[in-house]
Design a protein around this motif. Structure first.
Motif, PDB file in Angstrom:
ATOM      1  N   ASP A 143       0.834  -1.206   0.000  1.00 48.40           N
ATOM      2  CA  ASP A 143       0.000   0.000   0.000  1.00 48.40           C
ATOM      3  C   ASP A 143       0.869   1.255   0.000  1.00 48.40           C
ATOM      4  OD1 ASP A 143      -2.337  -1.529   0.075  1.00 48.40           O
ATOM      5  OD2 ASP A 143      -2.427  -1.485   2.265  1.00 48.40           O
ATOM      6  N   LEU A 144       1.939   1.231   0.785  1.00 48.85           N
ATOM      7  CA  LEU A 144       2.825   2.392   0.857  1.00 48.85           C
ATOM      8  C   LEU A 144       3.562   2.606  -0.464  1.00 48.85           C
ATOM      9  CD1 LEU A 144       4.286   2.045   4.452  1.00 48.85           C
ATOM     10  CD2 LEU A 144       2.450   3.543   3.652  1.00 48.85           C
ATOM     11  N   LYS A 145       3.963   1.515  -1.103  1.00 52.62           N
ATOM     12  CA  LYS A 145       4.631   1.630  -2.397  1.00 52.62           C
ATOM     13  C   LYS A 145       3.680   2.247  -3.427  1.00 52.62           C
ATOM     14  CE  LYS A 145       6.923  -0.931  -6.023  1.00 52.62           C
ATOM     15  NZ  LYS A 145       6.979  -2.149  -6.752  1.00 52.62           N
ATOM     16  N   GLU A 146       2.455   1.752  -3.468  1.00 49.81           N
ATOM     17  CA  GLU A 146       1.461   2.271  -4.419  1.00 49.81           C
ATOM     18  C   GLU A 146       1.133   3.730  -4.136  1.00 49.81           C
ATOM     19  OE1 GLU A 146       0.350   0.752  -7.211  1.00 49.81           O
ATOM     20  OE2 GLU A 146       1.763  -0.818  -6.648  1.00 49.81           O
ATOM     21  N   ARG A 147       1.180   4.111  -2.863  1.00 56.33           N
ATOM     22  CA  ARG A 147       0.908   5.504  -2.486  1.00 56.33           C
ATOM     23  C   ARG A 147       1.896   6.450  -3.156  1.00 56.33           C
ATOM     24  NH1 ARG A 147      -1.567   8.650   1.452  1.00 56.33           N
ATOM     25  NH2 ARG A 147      -0.210  10.104   2.538  1.00 56.33           N
ATOM     26  N   GLY A 148       3.080   5.973  -3.446  1.00 52.47           N
ATOM     27  CA  GLY A 148       4.078   6.776  -4.140  1.00 52.47           C
ATOM     28  C   GLY A 148       3.675   7.153  -5.558  1.00 52.47           C
ATOM     29  N   TYR A 149       2.677   6.463  -6.083  1.00 51.75           N
ATOM     30  CA  TYR A 149       2.187   6.739  -7.440  1.00 51.75           C
ATOM     31  C   TYR A 149       0.911   7.584  -7.428  1.00 51.75           C
ATOM     32  CZ  TYR A 149       5.388   2.941  -8.598  1.00 51.75           C
ATOM     33  OH  TYR A 149       6.502   2.159  -8.731  1.00 51.75           O
ATOM     34  N   TRP A 150       0.637   8.235  -6.322  1.00 54.43           N
ATOM     35  CA  TRP A 150      -0.623   8.984  -6.148  1.00 54.43           C
ATOM     36  C   TRP A 150      -0.910   9.900  -7.337  1.00 54.43           C
ATOM     37  CZ3 TRP A 150      -4.317   8.572  -2.376  1.00 54.43           C
ATOM     38  CH2 TRP A 150      -5.322   9.545  -2.384  1.00 54.43           C
ATOM     39  N   ASP A 151       0.069  10.714  -7.709  1.00 59.68           N
ATOM     40  CA  ASP A 151      -0.151  11.681  -8.795  1.00 59.68           C
ATOM     41  C   ASP A 151      -0.426  10.991 -10.132  1.00 59.68           C
ATOM     42  OD1 ASP A 151       0.187  13.781  -7.015  1.00 59.68           O
ATOM     43  OD2 ASP A 151       2.312  14.027  -7.490  1.00 59.68           O
ATOM     44  N   GLN A 152       0.274   9.882 -10.395  1.00 61.42           N
ATOM     45  CA  GLN A 152       0.027   9.150 -11.641  1.00 61.42           C
ATOM     46  C   GLN A 152      -1.374   8.541 -11.648  1.00 61.42           C
ATOM     47  OE1 GLN A 152       2.837   9.079  -9.833  1.00 61.42           O
ATOM     48  NE2 GLN A 152       4.621   8.641 -11.079  1.00 61.42           N
ATOM     49  N   TYR A 153      -1.782   7.970 -10.518  1.00 58.69           N
ATOM     50  CA  TYR A 153      -3.139   7.419 -10.433  1.00 58.69           C
ATOM     51  C   TYR A 153      -4.181   8.514 -10.631  1.00 58.69           C
ATOM     52  CZ  TYR A 153      -1.677   2.794  -8.745  1.00 58.69           C
ATOM     53  OH  TYR A 153      -1.140   1.535  -8.632  1.00 58.69           O
ATOM     54  N   THR A 154      -3.952   9.654 -10.003  1.00 59.52           N
ATOM     55  CA  THR A 154      -4.901  10.762 -10.132  1.00 59.52           C
ATOM     56  C   THR A 154      -5.031  11.185 -11.597  1.00 59.52           C
ATOM     57  OG1 THR A 154      -4.399  11.518  -7.890  1.00 59.52           O
ATOM     58  CG2 THR A 154      -5.433  13.106  -9.351  1.00 59.52           C
ATOM     59  N   GLY A 155      -3.913  11.272 -12.295  1.00 56.98           N
ATOM     60  CA  GLY A 155      -3.951  11.611 -13.714  1.00 56.98           C
ATOM     61  C   GLY A 155      -4.691  10.571 -14.533  1.00 56.98           C
TER      62      GLY A 155
END
Length: 110
Positions: free
Chosen positions: A39-51
């Motif tokens: 979950d913490l690793k995926e959180r690092g992609y927050w901006d990419q997911y938002t896009g």
């Protein structure tokens, strides 16, 4: 054309709310099973997911199958919003029970 409705929801929580929920999962033994270090690793992609979500909402929302973006930080509000949209969708379909396929007037039970 066949009376099917597609209703799509994106339940959006803020980055701060996600962190709060992660902390609760770690601190509360009854919720710790929900947490994964991934979950913490995926959180690092927050901006990419938002896009990516913005692209999906922009490109895949149609009048016949719209996306509904639901603020989900507060679970009670999320549930209210989703249930209201579903209720309105079902009411607009003017659903009716199907007619029997057989004549039921002569059937008697003893």
């Amino acid at each position: 054309d066949n009376g099917v409705r597609i209703v799509k929801f994106l339940l959006y929580i803020s980055k701060d709310e996600q962190a709060k929920r992660f902390r609760q999962r770690i601190d509360d033994k009854s919720k710790s099973w929900k947490f994964s270090p991934a979950d913490l690793k995926e959180r690092g992609y927050w901006d990419q997911y938002t896009g990516a979500y913005q692209d999906v909402l922009r490109k895949c929302s149609t009048e016949r199958a719209p996306w509904y973006l639901i603020p989900a930080n507060n679970k009670w509000f999320r549930n209210l919003a989703v249930s209201q949209i579903l209720r309105e969708t079902l009411e607009s379909m003017d659903l009716k029970f199907p007619k029997p396929t057989a004549d039921l007037s002569g059937i008697k039970f003893e």
